[in-house]
Enzyme design. Structure first.
Site, mmCIF file in Angstrom:
data_model
loop_
_atom_site.group_PDB
_atom_site.id
_atom_site.type_symbol
_atom_site.label_atom_id
_atom_site.label_comp_id
_atom_site.label_asym_id
_atom_site.label_seq_id
_atom_site.Cartn_x
_atom_site.Cartn_y
_atom_site.Cartn_z
ATOM 1 N N ARG A 9 0.857 -1.191 0.000
ATOM 2 C CA ARG A 9 0.000 0.000 0.000
ATOM 3 C C ARG A 9 0.889 1.236 0.000
ATOM 4 O O ARG A 9 1.719 1.406 0.895
ATOM 5 C CB ARG A 9 -0.897 -0.023 1.251
ATOM 6 C CG ARG A 9 -1.724 1.212 1.393
ATOM 7 C CD ARG A 9 -2.628 1.227 2.619
ATOM 8 N NE ARG A 9 -3.231 2.547 2.675
ATOM 9 C CZ ARG A 9 -3.376 3.277 3.763
ATOM 10 N NH1 ARG A 9 -3.036 2.805 4.945
ATOM 11 N NH2 ARG A 9 -3.895 4.481 3.688
ATOM 12 N N HIS B 61 -3.318 10.806 0.729
ATOM 13 C CA HIS B 61 -2.753 10.534 2.060
ATOM 14 C C HIS B 61 -2.155 11.844 2.594
ATOM 15 O O HIS B 61 -0.939 11.977 2.753
ATOM 16 C CB HIS B 61 -1.708 9.409 1.987
ATOM 17 C CG HIS B 61 -1.401 8.772 3.320
ATOM 18 N ND1 HIS B 61 -1.536 7.419 3.562
ATOM 19 C CD2 HIS B 61 -0.975 9.299 4.493
ATOM 20 C CE1 HIS B 61 -1.190 7.155 4.814
ATOM 21 N NE2 HIS B 61 -0.844 8.280 5.395
ATOM 22 N N GLU C 253 -7.605 8.049 6.524
ATOM 23 C CA GLU C 253 -7.880 8.633 7.851
ATOM 24 C C GLU C 253 -8.472 10.039 7.791
ATOM 25 O O GLU C 253 -7.843 11.023 8.207
ATOM 26 C CB GLU C 253 -6.596 8.643 8.690
ATOM 27 C CG GLU C 253 -6.020 7.269 8.932
ATOM 28 C CD GLU C 253 -5.043 7.197 10.102
ATOM 29 O OE1 GLU C 253 -4.706 8.253 10.667
ATOM 30 O OE2 GLU C 253 -4.634 6.084 10.453
ATOM 31 N N ASN D 163 -7.661 1.478 9.990
ATOM 32 C CA ASN D 163 -6.343 1.786 10.558
ATOM 33 C C ASN D 163 -6.496 1.787 12.068
ATOM 34 O O ASN D 163 -7.231 2.608 12.627
ATOM 35 C CB ASN D 163 -5.860 3.169 10.106
ATOM 36 C CG ASN D 163 -5.502 3.204 8.634
ATOM 37 O OD1 ASN D 163 -5.694 2.221 7.908
ATOM 38 N ND2 ASN D 163 -4.984 4.325 8.177
ATOM 39 N N TYR E 265 -4.426 1.241 15.924
ATOM 40 C CA TYR E 265 -3.152 1.131 16.636
ATOM 41 C C TYR E 265 -3.295 0.817 18.122
ATOM 42 O O TYR E 265 -2.430 0.201 18.706
ATOM 43 C CB TYR E 265 -2.366 2.449 16.505
ATOM 44 C CG TYR E 265 -1.784 2.641 15.120
ATOM 45 C CD1 TYR E 265 -0.485 2.257 14.833
ATOM 46 C CD2 TYR E 265 -2.553 3.184 14.087
ATOM 47 C CE1 TYR E 265 0.055 2.410 13.562
ATOM 48 C CE2 TYR E 265 -2.019 3.344 12.815
ATOM 49 C CZ TYR E 265 -0.718 2.955 12.557
ATOM 50 O OH TYR E 265 -0.192 3.094 11.303
ATOM 51 N N GLU F 218 -3.814 -0.442 8.252
ATOM 52 C CA GLU F 218 -2.655 -0.013 9.046
ATOM 53 C C GLU F 218 -2.756 -0.592 10.437
ATOM 54 O O GLU F 218 -3.835 -0.591 11.052
ATOM 55 C CB GLU F 218 -2.589 1.519 9.196
ATOM 56 C CG GLU F 218 -1.949 2.225 8.052
ATOM 57 C CD GLU F 218 -1.809 3.729 8.292
ATOM 58 O OE1 GLU F 218 -1.523 4.141 9.437
ATOM 59 O OE2 GLU F 218 -1.986 4.476 7.324
HETATM 60 C C1 NOJ Z 1 -1.581 7.076 10.499
HETATM 61 C C2 NOJ Z 1 -1.183 7.511 9.125
HETATM 62 O O1 NOJ Z 1 -1.989 7.030 8.111
HETATM 63 C C3 NOJ Z 1 0.278 7.288 8.832
HETATM 64 O O2 NOJ Z 1 0.643 8.189 7.859
HETATM 65 C C4 NOJ Z 1 1.079 7.423 10.115
HETATM 66 O O3 NOJ Z 1 2.442 7.435 9.863
HETATM 67 C C5 NOJ Z 1 0.708 6.274 11.022
HETATM 68 N N1 NOJ Z 1 -0.732 6.239 11.231
HETATM 69 C C6 NOJ Z 1 1.429 6.262 12.361
HETATM 70 O O4 NOJ Z 1 1.102 7.379 13.098
#
Ligand code: NOJ
Length: 506
Positions: A103, A148, A193, A334, A336, A404
């Site tokens: 990606r 992006h 995002e 995405n 985390y 992500e």
């Molecule tokens: C979100 C973003 O899409 C990406 O560009 C960023 O580097 C990562 N998450 C980590 O923060």
């Protein structure tokens, strides 16, 4: 009299449970056939070559050059990983990693340097053609993000994503991408995002354009991006359907656990999900379309209290609602981390317009959650399973690609990134549970990131990569980290490490 029939029933039930459990244990090792693993980057974060061969400045070039104190280490992406000049090295490393797909995003100002006129930059076409062709030649599917975060500065000067006209410019960009590259690119992500971009750019001032339009610009930005997404999807289905590709978007969201078991905190956690994830997902993936009712009512009410004639949350027309509903072939997620949500002691003062005040909940973290180098990114794998379940139940089990997921190390990290290895294993375990036990429709996983890169306002102080990049070396030498080898094994065998006899369990 002793009931033998009952005893037999209990016995059979017990056997079924044991068999089910054993089957689950074996299936909880291996990803289903067809499940695909990939990795990701974005143009500004890796390409460099910010002003070569006709490329014009994006908002990130502008911000890092003119507003450099907004970047923690005052760095920029002028060279970044130098990927513009190192296609072959990158492709060789992707091959080493053994991913099925990669990606990456297209720099708007490299392809269309003068947003608004029809000039297509031949060097932009050459560069992306080369990337795409080489990926395909090595059996790696390109998964392309159209936007992006690197908006042309010339469009920012016109108001950026708070100007409705930007939709038209974006559609011209998307159409150009489809027609130039769509014969080979079969998976498109219209936007990366939306909420992170709009909230950070307009409420928190932590992403370019670092603007102060809190609680107003934030909603306009997301509204126009959503409309641009919906229309790009329809354009693809009308004019490019023969390319037989699919189109979706990547929505970012943590999971929110209630801080306590009280009804109030449970409500706070719901508020957090509705005003974060559902804000963007509901108009596209729900049966009813439009923004979530809670947001509509709350922001309408707050706006009225604040003396606005119209709600700060814009409205979709009936036609726009229809364009948006169902406008995605997959939901890109995405994810985390997770947070704890609690109800504030009192509703916050409402004279200030702010997204956070509209959401109205407090955030905290469980001290038991392991940390990463980014303060608010704790390691909470079970939160991802909860979020996937929520998506399954709220949106009728759509196809989900994790677009992500990754671990933040600090600038001093070199190649012994055990924490990243463990993070990936733990999160993949939860994804597998979501697939096997909960029957969630997750079919792709994308690790962020392929290599260390420019981490937006954190500059080079955070590292997310599976390849270490030496930013002091003019050649930006890449070195594989432990996580590269660990992820490669997962991909090779489609199996979690704890199930492989030669890997230590975690
Ligand atoms: C979100 C973003 O899409 C990406 O560009 C960023 O580097 C990562 N998450 C980590 O923060």
């Amino acid at each position: 009299m002793f009931n033998y029939k009952y005893l037999l029933q209990v016995f059979c039930f017990g056997i079924i449970l044991v068999v089910q459990k054993t089957m689950q244990n074996t299936t909880l090792c291996t990803f289903p056939p067809g499940f695909k693993f990939g990795t990701a980057t974005s143009a500004y974060q890796i390409e460099g070559a910010w002003n070569v061969s006709g490329k014009t400045p994006s908002i990130w070039d502008f911000a890092t050059h003119n507003n450099f104190e907004s970047i923690i280490d005052r760095s920029n992406g002028d060279i970044a990983c130098d990927s513009y000049n190192q296609i072959d090295v990158d492709i060789a490393n992707l091959q080493l990693l053994n991913v099925s797909f990669y990606r990456f995003s297209i720099s708007w100002t490299r392809l269309l340097p003068n947003a608004g006129n029809n000039f297509i930059n031949p060097d932009g076409v050459r560069y992306y053609n080369e990337v795409i062709d080489k990926l395909i030649a090595h059996n790696i599917d390109p998964m392309v993000t159209i936007f992006h975060w690197d908006l042309p500065q010339s469009l920012q000067d016109l108001g950026g994503w708070t100007n409705k006209l930007t939709i038209e410019y974006y559609l011209q960009f998307a159409r150009t991408c489809f027609s130039l590259f769509g014969d080979r690119v079969k998976t498109w992500i219209t936007f990366n995002e939306i909420s992170m971009y709009c909230v950070s750019a307009y409420d928190k001032k932590s992403l370019a354009p670092f603007a102060s339009l809190s609680g107003i610009g934030t909603y306009l930005c997301a509204h126009y991006m959503l409309l641009a997404h919906g229309r790009a999807y329809r354009i693809y289905k009308k004019d490019f359907i023969h390319q037989k590709g699919i189109v979706g978007l990547s929505i970012d969201s943590p999971w929110y656990f209630p801080a306590t078991n009280t009804a109030n905190d449970k409500m706070a956690a719901m508020r957090a999900i509705i005003t974060g994830f559902d804000w963007l997902a509901h108009p596209i993936f729900s049966q009813t379309g439009d923004y979530p009712l809670f947001m509509r009512k709350r922001i309408d009410y707050n706006s009225k209290q604040q003396g606005f004639k119209e709600s700060r949350l814009p409205r979709f027309t009936t036609k726009e609602k229809a364009i948006l509903q169902g406008s995605a072939d997959f939901l890109g997620l995405n994810h985390y981390t997770s947070k704890l949500a609690s109800m504030p002691m009192s509703e916050k003062a409402s004279e200030m317009t702010s997204y956070e005040i509209d959401r109205s909940f407090d955030i905290s973290f469980d001290p038991k959650w392991p940390k990463s180098a980014r303060n608010h990114f704790k390691v909470v794998p079970q939160g991802l399973r909860k979020l996937l379940l929520y998506i399954r139940d709220t949106y009728n089990n759509p196809i989900v690609y994790i677009t992500e997921n990754g671990y933040a190390g600090d600038h001093s990290e070199y190649i012994d990134d055990h924490d990243r290895v463990s993070y990936t294993n733990l999160y993949l375990t939860e994804i597998l549970k979501a697939i096997v036990i909960d029957k969630c429709n997750v079919t792709k996983y994308t690790s962020w990131s392929f290599m260390d890169n420019f981490e937006w306002h954190d500059g080079y102080t955070l590292r997310f990569g599976m390849f270490h990049v030496d930013f002091n070396d003019p050649k930006r030498k890449r070195t594989p980290k432990k996580s590269m080898y660990a992820y490669r094994n997962i991909i090779r065998f489609g199996t979690l490490p704890r199930c492989l006899s030669f890997e230590k369990s975690i």
